[in-house]
Design an enzyme around this catalytic site. Structure first.
Site: not given
Ligand code: RB5
Length: 152
Positions: A8, A65, A67, A98, A134
């Site tokens: 994203d 993304c 995070t 695993h 596993h």
């Molecule tokens: C975008 O601002 C952020 O929320 C997205 O990239 C991600 O981290 C969501 O989990």
């Protein structure tokens, strides 16, 4: 390997470092975007990658993304996908060994590019152990998927 990848707006810069890295290693890359910082919704970008992997049209998937959390949550809703959000090299190895994960989620705002590329390389190169315990645990996970996600 054939590798599907997407990000994203919070992850496209890291994606654009990972794509040439994969190509240099001889992998075929299918890149589903995005490629700029216009705000988009991570589930829309996770699903094309997960569809290709679940349908056996790509060997692995990589999702990025801000995070890695949103992408990993969305990916694990898709039947046939085992996605791990990874931020360290030990887990990159362990989740192949695993869990036989077929999709990797990364957080651009969490990782520097050097660590991210190390994680990608280890995750791609580590085989599943095929260890009995596993295999048994993954079968139990797939049973949960059948019951609650596919409604069988
Ligand atoms: C975008 O601002 C952020 O929320 C997205 O990239 C991600 O981290 C969501 O989990």
């Amino acid at each position: 390997m054939k590798i599907a990848i997407s990000a994203d707006h919070g992850g496209y810069r890291l994606k654009n470092e990972i794509v040439p890295f994969l190509q240099e290693q001889g992998h075929e890359v299918v890149d589903f975007g995005c490629d700029c910082n216009v705000s988009v919704d991570y589930p829309d970008y996770a699903m094309p990658v997960c569809d290709l992997v679940a349908e056996g049209k790509a060997d692995r998937g990589i999702l990025i993304c801000g995070t890695g959390i949103g992408m990993s949550i969305a990916a694990n809703k898709r039947a046939g996908i085992r996605c791990a959000l990874v931020s360290d090299t030990f887990s990159a190895h362990a989740t192949r060994d695993h869990n036989d994960t077929n999709v990797l989620a990364l957080g651009e705002r969490v990782l520097g590019p050097g660590l991210a590329l190390d994680i990608v390389k280890i995750w791609l190169e580590t085989p599943f152990s095929n260890g009995e315990r596993h295999v048994n645990r993954i079968s139990k996970v797939m049973e949960i998927e059948k019951r609650y996600i596919k409604g069988e």
